[in-house]
Motif scaffolding. Structure first.
Motif, PDB file in Angstrom:
ATOM      1  N   ALA A   1       0.826  -1.210   0.000  1.00 25.48           N
ATOM      2  CA  ALA A   1       0.000   0.000   0.000  1.00 25.48           C
ATOM      3  C   ALA A   1       0.858   1.258   0.000  1.00 25.48           C
ATOM      4  CB  ALA A   1      -0.928  -0.004   1.213  1.00 25.48           C
ATOM      5  N   GLN A   2       1.965   1.228   0.708  1.00 33.30           N
ATOM      6  CA  GLN A   2       2.810   2.415   0.825  1.00 33.30           C
ATOM      7  C   GLN A   2       3.617   2.725  -0.436  1.00 33.30           C
ATOM      8  OE1 GLN A   2       4.714   2.907   4.941  1.00 33.30           O
ATOM      9  NE2 GLN A   2       3.946   0.794   5.044  1.00 33.30           N
ATOM     10  N   LEU A   3       3.538   1.853  -1.430  1.00 31.99           N
ATOM     11  CA  LEU A   3       4.216   2.129  -2.691  1.00 31.99           C
ATOM     12  C   LEU A   3       3.427   3.079  -3.587  1.00 31.99           C
ATOM     13  CD1 LEU A   3       5.485  -1.445  -3.674  1.00 31.99           C
ATOM     14  CD2 LEU A   3       6.841   0.448  -2.730  1.00 31.99           C
ATOM     15  N   PHE A   4       2.149   3.277  -3.296  1.00 35.22           N
ATOM     16  CA  PHE A   4       1.269   3.996  -4.213  1.00 35.22           C
ATOM     17  C   PHE A   4       0.732   5.288  -3.587  1.00 35.22           C
ATOM     18  CE2 PHE A   4       1.157  -0.476  -5.398  1.00 35.22           C
ATOM     19  CZ  PHE A   4       1.405  -0.399  -6.767  1.00 35.22           C
ATOM     20  N   PRO A   5       0.340   6.252  -4.444  1.00 35.08           N
ATOM     21  CA  PRO A   5      -0.122   7.548  -3.929  1.00 35.08           C
ATOM     22  C   PRO A   5      -1.381   7.463  -3.089  1.00 35.08           C
ATOM     23  CG  PRO A   5       0.376   7.687  -6.289  1.00 35.08           C
ATOM     24  CD  PRO A   5       0.422   6.233  -5.919  1.00 35.08           C
ATOM     25  N   LEU A   6      -2.230   6.449  -3.314  1.00 31.78           N
ATOM     26  CA  LEU A   6      -3.512   6.381  -2.625  1.00 31.78           C
ATOM     27  C   LEU A   6      -3.349   6.377  -1.117  1.00 31.78           C
ATOM     28  CD1 LEU A   6      -6.568   6.080  -2.722  1.00 31.78           C
ATOM     29  CD2 LEU A   6      -6.255   3.612  -2.997  1.00 31.78           C
ATOM     30  N   TYR A   7      -2.460   5.540  -0.603  1.00 33.63           N
ATOM     31  CA  TYR A   7      -2.256   5.491   0.840  1.00 33.63           C
ATOM     32  C   TYR A   7      -1.799   6.840   1.374  1.00 33.63           C
ATOM     33  CZ  TYR A   7       0.116   4.775   5.264  1.00 33.63           C
ATOM     34  OH  TYR A   7       0.523   4.915   6.574  1.00 33.63           O
ATOM     35  N   TRP A   8      -0.868   7.472   0.693  1.00 29.11           N
ATOM     36  CA  TRP A   8      -0.269   8.711   1.203  1.00 29.11           C
ATOM     37  C   TRP A   8      -1.242   9.875   1.133  1.00 29.11           C
ATOM     38  CZ3 TRP A   8       3.966   8.023   3.901  1.00 29.11           C
ATOM     39  CH2 TRP A   8       4.727   6.882   3.664  1.00 29.11           C
ATOM     40  N   LEU A   9      -2.100   9.916   0.112  1.00 27.16           N
ATOM     41  CA  LEU A   9      -3.098  10.982   0.058  1.00 27.16           C
ATOM     42  C   LEU A   9      -4.146  10.788   1.155  1.00 27.16           C
ATOM     43  CD1 LEU A   9      -3.513  11.436  -3.786  1.00 27.16           C
ATOM     44  CD2 LEU A   9      -2.746  13.163  -2.147  1.00 27.16           C
ATOM     45  N   GLY A  10      -4.520   9.535   1.412  1.00 25.87           N
ATOM     46  CA  GLY A  10      -5.430   9.289   2.531  1.00 25.87           C
ATOM     47  C   GLY A  10      -4.809   9.682   3.855  1.00 25.87           C
ATOM     48  N   LEU A  11      -3.530   9.325   4.042  1.00 25.85           N
ATOM     49  CA  LEU A  11      -2.829   9.691   5.278  1.00 25.85           C
ATOM     50  C   LEU A  11      -2.715  11.205   5.403  1.00 25.85           C
ATOM     51  CD1 LEU A  11      -1.085   8.844   7.756  1.00 25.85           C
ATOM     52  CD2 LEU A  11       0.897   8.873   6.228  1.00 25.85           C
ATOM     53  N   GLY A  12      -2.362  11.876   4.317  1.00 23.89           N
ATOM     54  CA  GLY A  12      -2.235  13.329   4.360  1.00 23.89           C
ATOM     55  C   GLY A  12      -3.540  14.010   4.707  1.00 23.89           C
ATOM     56  N   MET A  13      -4.649  13.538   4.141  1.00 19.57           N
ATOM     57  CA  MET A  13      -5.948  14.126   4.455  1.00 19.57           C
ATOM     58  C   MET A  13      -6.330  13.868   5.912  1.00 19.57           C
ATOM     59  SD  MET A  13      -7.380  15.900   2.114  1.00 19.57           S
ATOM     60  CE  MET A  13      -7.270  16.252   0.362  1.00 19.57           C
ATOM     61  N   ARG A  14      -5.999  12.694   6.415  1.00 22.75           N
ATOM     62  CA  ARG A  14      -6.287  12.436   7.834  1.00 22.75           C
ATOM     63  C   ARG A  14      -5.491  13.374   8.731  1.00 22.75           C
ATOM     64  NH1 ARG A  14      -6.186   7.123   5.818  1.00 22.75           N
ATOM     65  NH2 ARG A  14      -4.107   6.635   6.618  1.00 22.75           N
TER      66      ARG A  14
ATOM     67  N   ALA B   1      -2.803  10.024  15.214  1.00 25.31           N
ATOM     68  CA  ALA B   1      -1.582   9.559  14.548  1.00 25.31           C
ATOM     69  C   ALA B   1      -1.041   8.295  15.199  1.00 25.31           C
ATOM     70  CB  ALA B   1      -0.515  10.657  14.586  1.00 25.31           C
ATOM     71  N   ALA B   2      -1.462   8.027  16.423  1.00 23.03           N
ATOM     72  CA  ALA B   2      -0.969   6.850  17.136  1.00 23.03           C
ATOM     73  C   ALA B   2      -1.401   5.549  16.483  1.00 23.03           C
ATOM     74  CB  ALA B   2      -1.454   6.887  18.586  1.00 23.03           C
ATOM     75  N   VAL B   3      -2.484   5.562  15.694  1.00 20.35           N
ATOM     76  CA  VAL B   3      -2.951   4.323  15.058  1.00 20.35           C
ATOM     77  C   VAL B   3      -2.383   4.172  13.649  1.00 20.35           C
ATOM     78  CG1 VAL B   3      -5.077   4.394  16.409  1.00 20.35           C
ATOM     79  CG2 VAL B   3      -5.063   5.360  14.107  1.00 20.35           C
ATOM     80  N   GLU B   4      -1.577   5.130  13.203  1.00 24.84           N
ATOM     81  CA  GLU B   4      -0.978   5.057  11.877  1.00 24.84           C
ATOM     82  C   GLU B   4       0.358   4.322  11.930  1.00 24.84           C
ATOM     83  OE1 GLU B   4      -2.581   5.969   9.292  1.00 24.84           O
ATOM     84  OE2 GLU B   4      -4.142   7.284  10.104  1.00 24.84           O
ATOM     85  N   ILE B   5       0.835   3.890  10.783  1.00 22.34           N
ATOM     86  CA  ILE B   5       2.144   3.267  10.692  1.00 22.34           C
ATOM     87  C   ILE B   5       3.210   4.282  11.127  1.00 22.34           C
ATOM     88  CG2 ILE B   5       3.846   2.282   9.111  1.00 22.34           C
ATOM     89  CD1 ILE B   5       1.524   1.289   7.409  1.00 22.34           C
ATOM     90  N   GLY B   6       4.074   3.886  12.017  1.00 19.98           N
ATOM     91  CA  GLY B   6       5.100   4.792  12.514  1.00 19.98           C
ATOM     92  C   GLY B   6       4.601   5.751  13.571  1.00 19.98           C
ATOM     93  N   HIS B   7       3.301   5.670  13.910  1.00 23.91           N
ATOM     94  CA  HIS B   7       2.695   6.521  14.944  1.00 23.91           C
ATOM     95  C   HIS B   7       2.908   8.013  14.673  1.00 23.91           C
ATOM     96  CE1 HIS B   7       2.083   2.787  17.078  1.00 23.91           C
ATOM     97  NE2 HIS B   7       3.389   2.544  17.083  1.00 23.91           N
ATOM     98  N   SER B   8       2.900   8.395  13.402  1.00 22.85           N
ATOM     99  CA  SER B   8       3.018   9.811  13.042  1.00 22.85           C
ATOM    100  C   SER B   8       2.360  10.013  11.684  1.00 22.85           C
ATOM    101  CB  SER B   8       4.485  10.250  12.990  1.00 22.85           C
ATOM    102  OG  SER B   8       5.122   9.717  11.835  1.00 22.85           O
ATOM    103  N   TRP B   9       2.158  11.296  11.337  1.00 18.90           N
ATOM    104  CA  TRP B   9       1.525  11.619  10.050  1.00 18.90           C
ATOM    105  C   TRP B   9       2.517  11.566   8.885  1.00 18.90           C
ATOM    106  CZ3 TRP B   9      -3.196  10.806  10.775  1.00 18.90           C
ATOM    107  CH2 TRP B   9      -3.929  11.334  11.835  1.00 18.90           C
TER     108      TRP B   9
END
Length: 279
Positions: A200-213, A222-230
């Motif tokens: 998932a982290q290879l593609f823009p979709l994951y990162w745009l979803g993370l950025g919007m969150r 952010a604690a529930v995200e990978i790496g516990h950060s945005w």
């Protein structure tokens, strides 16, 4: 006027036409209704390990997904349809016509994507609790949207240049739906196998979803995200890499597509379309 100026005017005219066409209006409203309805029914669930609404967590992710669908799929579909009805051939026949055509499509697709975003954002702010944007969030949004658009629109143009039959878009849609399922759009991906998280982290979709969150959700989520950060720096870097890939591929594929356009090719595609309708 310069070709780019003519293209901008063309794109604006096409965008205004979508506001008066019932089919285009439905294309704006249906995804917004469907996605907001999904988020509404998720509002009673919570993000694992927290008391925060899963619906409120999903809505910003859907904003990111909308950018991908607009930049990628809408651009590809526009190119395929315009190849089939001869619009691209007419643009090719005019001096600097392709430059004008492509700049117009940037305006059209960008405008349609923005309208879809607003149709989800405005009612979504009233539909779910917990969304808030501070000054830093607005700054993030100011760079995330244009960078995300640049990362997806050239890829959409490259895909549109590869296919000349709308029915072949299923070859793109099915993998995209699979990617949506594993990119944390509707549910955090922390519980998924490590190889799916990496994919998932290879593609823009994951990162745009993370950025919007990161824009609309409190920092505690952010604690529930990978790496516990945005991971803003990583988000920017991955999107820039995909923008560079698209900028390299799209001109090559578009030039090849333009060279192959001819009256006989358009006539053959039109004949195939009439045959499908006749069935």
């Amino acid at each position: 006027m310069t070709p780019i100026t003519m293209g901008l005017r063309r794109g604006w005219t096409e965008l205004r036409h979508t506001w008066t066409t019932p089919m285009d209006l439905w294309a704006y409203l249906f995804p917004a209704i469907l996605l907001l309805g999904t988020v509404f029914f998720m509002r009673g669930s919570t993000v694992p390990g927290t008391s925060f609404s899963l619906g409120a967590r999903t809505l910003p992710s859907v904003f990111g997904m909308g950018l991908v669908m607009g930049g990628l799929m809408t651009t590809a579909q526009q190119l395929i349809v315009d190849r089939e009805d001869g619009t691209l051939l007419r643009a090719k026949a005019v001096p600097n016509g392709m430059t004008s055509y492509l700049s117009g499509k940037v305006v059209l697709v960008g405008g349609m994507t923005l309208i879809g975003f607003l149709l989800q954002l405005i009612p979504g702010l009233f539909l779910v609790d917990g969304l808030a944007v501070d000054g830093g969030g607005w700054l993030t949004l100011a760079w995330l949207v244009p960078v995300g658009f640049v990362a997806t629109l050239p890829l959409g143009a490259a895909i549109g240049a590869l296919f000349d039959d709308p029915r072949n878009m299923g070859l793109v849609m099915m993998p995209l739906f699979g990617l949506i399922a594993v990119s944390g759009i509707f549910y955090p991906i922390g519980g998924m196998p490590g190889w799916l998280q990496g994919l998932a982290q290879l593609f823009p979709l994951y990162w745009l979803g993370l950025g919007m969150r990161s824009v609309f959700l409190p920092d505690s989520l952010a604690a529930v995200e990978i790496g516990h950060s945005w991971r803003h720096l990583e988000t920017f870097g991955v999107l820039v890499v995909w923008a560079a890939i698209g900028m390299v591929l799209a001109p090559v594929l578009l030039r090849r597509m333009a060279r192959r356009e001819s009256g006989s090719a358009v006539a053959a595609r039109r004949e195939r379309a009439l045959t499908r309708i006749g069935r």
